[in-house]
Structures are given as structure tokens and as C-alpha cells.
Design a protein around this motif. Structure first.
Motif, PDB file in Angstrom:
ATOM      1  N   THR A 144       0.836  -1.195   0.000  1.00 23.80           N
ATOM      2  CA  THR A 144       0.000   0.000   0.000  1.00 23.80           C
ATOM      3  C   THR A 144       0.878   1.256   0.000  1.00 23.80           C
ATOM      4  O   THR A 144       2.062   1.191   0.380  1.00 23.80           O
ATOM      5  N   PRO A 145       0.338   2.391  -0.387  1.00 24.00           N
ATOM      6  CA  PRO A 145       1.117   3.631  -0.315  1.00 24.00           C
ATOM      7  C   PRO A 145       1.643   3.925   1.083  1.00 24.00           C
ATOM      8  O   PRO A 145       2.764   4.419   1.239  1.00 24.00           O
ATOM      9  N   ARG A 146       0.852   3.630   2.118  1.00 29.13           N
ATOM     10  CA  ARG A 146       1.305   3.858   3.488  1.00 29.13           C
ATOM     11  C   ARG A 146       2.507   2.972   3.812  1.00 29.13           C
ATOM     12  O   ARG A 146       3.502   3.429   4.394  1.00 29.13           O
ATOM     13  N   LEU A 147       2.432   1.701   3.428  1.00 28.91           N
ATOM     14  CA  LEU A 147       3.552   0.794   3.645  1.00 28.91           C
ATOM     15  C   LEU A 147       4.781   1.271   2.886  1.00 28.91           C
ATOM     16  O   LEU A 147       5.903   1.232   3.410  1.00 28.91           O
ATOM     17  N   ALA A 148       4.584   1.702   1.651  1.00 26.86           N
ATOM     18  CA  ALA A 148       5.710   2.147   0.834  1.00 26.86           C
ATOM     19  C   ALA A 148       6.406   3.347   1.459  1.00 26.86           C
ATOM     20  O   ALA A 148       7.646   3.406   1.525  1.00 26.86           O
ATOM     21  N   ALA A 149       5.621   4.305   1.925  1.00 21.55           N
ATOM     22  CA  ALA A 149       6.208   5.485   2.560  1.00 21.55           C
ATOM     23  C   ALA A 149       6.973   5.098   3.820  1.00 21.55           C
ATOM     24  O   ALA A 149       8.085   5.590   4.070  1.00 21.55           O
ATOM     25  N   ASP A 150       6.386   4.211   4.629  1.00 17.47           N
ATOM     26  CA  ASP A 150       7.060   3.775   5.851  1.00 17.47           C
ATOM     27  C   ASP A 150       8.357   3.032   5.539  1.00 17.47           C
ATOM     28  O   ASP A 150       9.370   3.212   6.217  1.00 17.47           O
ATOM     29  N   ARG A 151       8.323   2.196   4.493  1.00 17.48           N
ATOM     30  CA  ARG A 151       9.511   1.418   4.125  1.00 17.48           C
ATOM     31  C   ARG A 151      10.638   2.343   3.648  1.00 17.48           C
ATOM     32  O   ARG A 151      11.802   2.159   4.035  1.00 17.48           O
ATOM     33  N   LEU A 152      10.314   3.324   2.833  1.00 16.30           N
ATOM     34  CA  LEU A 152      11.330   4.262   2.350  1.00 16.30           C
ATOM     35  C   LEU A 152      11.906   5.085   3.503  1.00 16.30           C
ATOM     36  O   LEU A 152      13.121   5.294   3.588  1.00 16.30           O
ATOM     37  N   ALA A 153      11.036   5.554   4.389  1.00 17.79           N
ATOM     38  CA  ALA A 153      11.505   6.345   5.527  1.00 17.79           C
ATOM     39  C   ALA A 153      12.390   5.506   6.441  1.00 17.79           C
ATOM     40  O   ALA A 153      13.414   5.994   6.956  1.00 17.79           O
ATOM     41  N   ALA A 154      12.021   4.244   6.641  1.00 19.91           N
ATOM     42  CA  ALA A 154      12.818   3.373   7.499  1.00 19.91           C
ATOM     43  C   ALA A 154      14.186   3.103   6.896  1.00 19.91           C
ATOM     44  O   ALA A 154      15.206   3.104   7.600  1.00 19.91           O
ATOM     45  N   THR A 155      14.226   2.867   5.587  1.00 21.20           N
ATOM     46  CA  THR A 155      15.511   2.637   4.924  1.00 21.20           C
ATOM     47  C   THR A 155      16.405   3.860   5.031  1.00 21.20           C
ATOM     48  O   THR A 155      17.609   3.755   5.300  1.00 21.20           O
ATOM     49  N   ALA A 156      15.819   5.043   4.839  1.00 23.39           N
ATOM     50  CA  ALA A 156      16.600   6.272   4.948  1.00 23.39           C
ATOM     51  C   ALA A 156      17.169   6.429   6.358  1.00 23.39           C
ATOM     52  O   ALA A 156      18.332   6.820   6.536  1.00 23.39           O
ATOM     53  N   GLU A 157      16.363   6.118   7.369  1.00 26.51           N
ATOM     54  CA  GLU A 157      16.804   6.266   8.755  1.00 26.51           C
ATOM     55  C   GLU A 157      17.885   5.245   9.098  1.00 26.51           C
ATOM     56  O   GLU A 157      18.874   5.572   9.760  1.00 26.51           O
ATOM     57  N   ARG A 158      17.725   4.012   8.634  1.00 25.81           N
ATOM     58  CA  ARG A 158      18.680   2.956   8.974  1.00 25.81           C
ATOM     59  C   ARG A 158      20.017   3.111   8.259  1.00 25.81           C
ATOM     60  O   ARG A 158      21.064   2.737   8.789  1.00 25.81           O
ATOM     61  N   THR A 159      19.984   3.631   7.035  1.00 26.75           N
ATOM     62  CA  THR A 159      21.177   3.621   6.191  1.00 26.75           C
ATOM     63  C   THR A 159      21.832   4.986   6.017  1.00 26.75           C
ATOM     64  O   THR A 159      23.008   5.052   5.656  1.00 26.75           O
ATOM     65  N   GLY A 160      21.086   6.055   6.218  1.00 23.71           N
ATOM     66  CA  GLY A 160      21.605   7.383   5.909  1.00 23.71           C
ATOM     67  C   GLY A 160      21.525   7.715   4.433  1.00 23.71           C
ATOM     68  O   GLY A 160      22.073   8.732   3.995  1.00 23.71           O
ATOM     69  N   ILE A 161      20.841   6.881   3.651  1.00 24.99           N
ATOM     70  CA  ILE A 161      20.684   7.126   2.212  1.00 24.99           C
ATOM     71  C   ILE A 161      19.507   8.054   1.987  1.00 24.99           C
ATOM     72  O   ILE A 161      18.431   7.861   2.565  1.00 24.99           O
ATOM     73  N   SER A 162      19.699   9.049   1.138  1.00 27.13           N
ATOM     74  CA  SER A 162      18.671  10.077   0.954  1.00 27.13           C
ATOM     75  C   SER A 162      17.971  10.022  -0.399  1.00 27.13           C
ATOM     76  O   SER A 162      17.007  10.745  -0.622  1.00 27.13           O
ATOM     77  N   ARG A 163      18.461   9.160  -1.312  1.00 21.70           N
ATOM     78  CA  ARG A 163      17.876   9.125  -2.656  1.00 21.70           C
ATOM     79  C   ARG A 163      17.532   7.691  -3.033  1.00 21.70           C
ATOM     80  O   ARG A 163      18.260   6.750  -2.693  1.00 21.70           O
ATOM     81  N   PHE A 164      16.448   7.542  -3.781  1.00 20.49           N
ATOM     82  CA  PHE A 164      15.972   6.224  -4.166  1.00 20.49           C
ATOM     83  C   PHE A 164      15.704   6.170  -5.665  1.00 20.49           C
ATOM     84  O   PHE A 164      15.180   7.119  -6.254  1.00 20.49           O
ATOM     85  N   ALA A 165      16.076   5.041  -6.261  1.00 20.02           N
ATOM     86  CA  ALA A 165      15.801   4.760  -7.674  1.00 20.02           C
ATOM     87  C   ALA A 165      14.957   3.493  -7.706  1.00 20.02           C
ATOM     88  O   ALA A 165      15.468   2.399  -7.459  1.00 20.02           O
ATOM     89  N   LEU A 166      13.662   3.638  -7.969  1.00 18.86           N
ATOM     90  CA  LEU A 166      12.708   2.546  -7.799  1.00 18.86           C
ATOM     91  C   LEU A 166      12.224   2.000  -9.132  1.00 18.86           C
ATOM     92  O   LEU A 166      11.706   2.744  -9.969  1.00 18.86           O
ATOM     93  N   LEU A 167      12.401   0.694  -9.298  1.00 14.41           N
ATOM     94  CA  LEU A 167      11.889   0.008 -10.481  1.00 14.41           C
ATOM     95  C   LEU A 167      10.367  -0.060 -10.377  1.00 14.41           C
ATOM     96  O   LEU A 167       9.831  -0.695  -9.475  1.00 14.41           O
ATOM     97  N   VAL A 168       9.676   0.589 -11.310  1.00 10.35           N
ATOM     98  CA  VAL A 168       8.209   0.652 -11.258  1.00 10.35           C
ATOM     99  C   VAL A 168       7.564  -0.127 -12.402  1.00 10.35           C
ATOM    100  O   VAL A 168       6.344  -0.157 -12.512  1.00 10.35           O
TER     101      VAL A 168
END
Length: 342
Positions: free
Chosen positions: A293-317
Motif C-alpha cells: 500500500t502507499p502507506r507501507l511504501a512510505a514507511d519502508r522508504l523512511a525506514a531505509t533512509a533512517e537505517r542507512t543514511g541514504i537520501s535518494r531512491f531509484a525505484l523500479l516501477v
């Protein structure tokens, strides 16, 4: 946080290369309309895994088709091109697009490409640092000569100049695809952000970012520059009203493409390369990335950014393999996920 699309121009079973490329172009236009930050373009030769043989050429087309979104290569494979030729193309796109171009480069693999383009296995195994340094000099200096193992030529002027010291105008951003501690150190010593693959989870990406920061500091890069480095995480994004629907979409389409595409790779020296199980790999990607879901996707991206320090994402859509579904996926990403992150 900046979210972009990762375009492979994947050719699914039953499709032609033209259909895959049309979907790639159209998805970039929709990404621009949907408010995404960057369109990242992959480059492959002789395989249906990805049908774009020149990411920098497709980038030129898309920069002309769009008005706002950045366009980057993910990646241009350095061992199979002359770094000066690639530098000239990057400079041209940087200047004519108003600075919307990012040059991603990588070492590629030990594929038959090295034979076809006359580079040889040595260009893959030993030549990447020399090629990268020559490319960086071309993008930063007014004139360049070379006396290396692979490239040697008299000094020549850089035309057009992508960087202008008088006006303090920087050249195009350069990022480096990193898959090993050796490549992490190479990027860090030069102060270049990393592009990390979609097969890697948060824990390993966090370790690679920490290693990059250590090497960058040891190489004398200022602490503020080290902290601000915009590393890029590649991943998969499929949105639906439920996680099960999103996963089902990918499990129906991606394994067939992965099996067809990955088994088409031919090594230049006959070495055996173990291929991932396509179904298990798709399941892995669904578990690692914003699929649901969009909510899950937003949470997953935010969690990855927090855990890794990565600020940019390239997503296969384009994991569905369908143009209409890809467009809907992009529009939902822009309308329903990005606002939650901002």
C-alpha cells in the motif's frame, strides 16, 4: 529525501524490444508529471534483461521530452567506452539541459560486451580506476592529457567545458555503482556518492555507507561533505490497495522476465555464473522494498533512509511489464507516497 524511478526498459516474454523502450520513454514522461525527482536509466547489451544499450543516448532523448525531472544513467559502463567520449557526452547534456543530468558509472560485468567492443577482460578487472579518473579530470579541468596504461594522448582542450571556475558553475554530478568494499573505497577516495543495488538490504547498505564515510574521511574530505553525500538506493516499488495484490502482480510477471533476461548473459571468458532463482529473487525484492500500500511504501522508504543514511531512491516501477500498470504505479507513487515523505 528524493525519490526517482529506475528504468531498465525490461523486455518481458512475448514483448519486442520496441515495446520495452516505448514503455521506458513513456514512464519517464509520467515520472516528470508525477513529481518524481530523477529518472535513472540502466544500460545493457545483447540481453532482454534491459534493452537500452546506451543510457546516455536515452538520457538525451528524455531530457528533451521533459522539463523538470533530473535524468541520470544507472549506469554507463566505463570499461566498454572511452572515458573522454563519455565525458564529452555528459558535458553536452549537462550544459544543454540546464544541469539536469547526472552521470552514473560502473564497472559492469565480465560479459561478452568486452569482446565485442574491443575492451578486453583487463578493462573490467584492472582498468576501472584509470578510466574513472580520466573521466573526472575531463569533467573538471580545462584541458586534459593522459599517460596511463590504457589511455595515452597529448593534452587537448575540453569542449564544451561542463565546469566553469570563473562563474563557479559545477560540472555534472557523478555517482559510482558499488558492489564490493573495493568499489566503495574507490568512490569514497574520490568523494563520489554510491549507487547501491536492489538486491542489497538495509543492513548491508548501512555497512557500505559507514565504510564509505570512513574512507572518505581518511582521504581528507571535509566532514560536512562526507555527511551530505547523496547516496542512491536502487529498489522495486509496486503499489496496490493491499500488500498481497502488489506482491501478486510482481510474482506473476517478474520471474519470467528475470529468467529470460539473466540467463541470456554470456561471459567473455567462459566462466560459470550462477543464476539466481527468478521466483525466489522476486520474493526477496518484495520483502526488501516498498511493495504494498502507499502507506507501507512510505514507511519502508523512511525506514531505509533512517537505517542507512541514504537520501535518494531509484525505484523500479515497471515490474508488472505492462505500460498502463506502470503509468498507474508512477502516478500513485507521486500522488500517494511522496506527500507522506515530504
Amino acid at each position: 529525501m528524493r525519490v526517482g524511478s529506475f528504468v531498465l526498459a525490461a523486455q518481458y516474454p512475448g514483448q519486442g524490444a520496441g515495446e520495452a523502450l516505448h514503455r521506458a520513454v513513456r514512464s519517464a514522461e509520467v515520472a516528470d508529471e508525477a513529481g518524481l525527482d530523477t529518472v535513472w536509466l540502466a544500460e545493457h547489451h545483447f540481453v532482454p534483461y534491459g534493452t537500452c544499450p546506451s543510457a546516455v543516448t536515452l538520457a538525451a532523448l528524455l531530457l528533451g521530452r521533459t522539463r523538470r525531472v533530473r535524468v541520470g544513467t544507472a549506469v554507463s559502463v566505463l570499461p566498454t567506452v572511452h572515458p573522454v567520449a563519455l565525458g564529452e557526452q555528459a558535458a553536452l547534456l549537462h550544459v544543454t539541459s540546464g544541469g539536469r543530468f547526472t552521470l552514473g558509472v560502473g564497472r559492469g560485468g565480465p560479459w561478452v560486451d568486452l569482446e565485442v567492443f574491443g575492451a578486453g577482460l583487463g578493462a573490467y578487472e584492472r582498468g576501472f580506476p584509470e578510466s574513472l579518473d580520466l573521466l573526472l579530470r575531463w569533467l573538471r579541468e580545462p584541458s586534459v592529457g593522459a599517460s596511463g596504461e590504457r589511455y595515452a594522448f597529448r593534452e587537448v582542450p575540453v569542449v564544451p567545458r561542463p565546469a566553469d571556475a570563473l562563474t563557479e558553475t559545477p560540472g555534472p554530478e557523478v555517482v559510482v555503482a558499488c558492489t564490493s568494499p573495493k568499489s566503495v573505497r574507490l568512490a569514497a577516495e574520490r568523494g563520489l556518492p554510491m549507487l547501491l543495488g536492489m538486491h542489497v538490504g538495509d543492513e548491508e547498505k548501512a555497512e557500505m555507507v559507514a565504510l564509505w564515510r570512513r574512507h572518505a574521511r581518511e582521504s581528507g574530505h571535509p566532514p560536512e561533505e562526507v555527511a551530505a553525500a547523496g547516496h542512491v538506493s536502487a529498489g522495486v516499488c509496486q503499489l496496490a490497495d493491499s500488500r498481497s495484490d502488489a506482491v501478486e502482480t510482481l510474482l506473476k510477471a517478474m520471474p519470467g522476465w528475470l529468467k529470460w533476461g539473466l540467463q541470456a548473459h554470456v561471459t567473455v571468458d567462459g566462466r560459470v555464473r550462477a543464476m539466481r532463482d527468478p521466483y525466489a529473487y522476486t520474493e526477496l525484492l518484495c520483502g526488501l522494498h516498498p511493495v504494498g500500500t502507499p502507506r507501507l511504501a512510505a514507511d519502508r522508504l523512511a525506514a531505509t533512509a533512517e537505517r542507512t543514511g541514504i537520501s535518494r531512491f531509484a525505484l523500479l516501477v515497471e515490474g508488472s511489464g505492462d505500460l498502463d500498470a506502470t503509468e498507474e504505479n508512477l502516478r500513485r507513487l507521486g500522488a500517494e507516497v511522496l506527500p507522506q515523505l515530504r
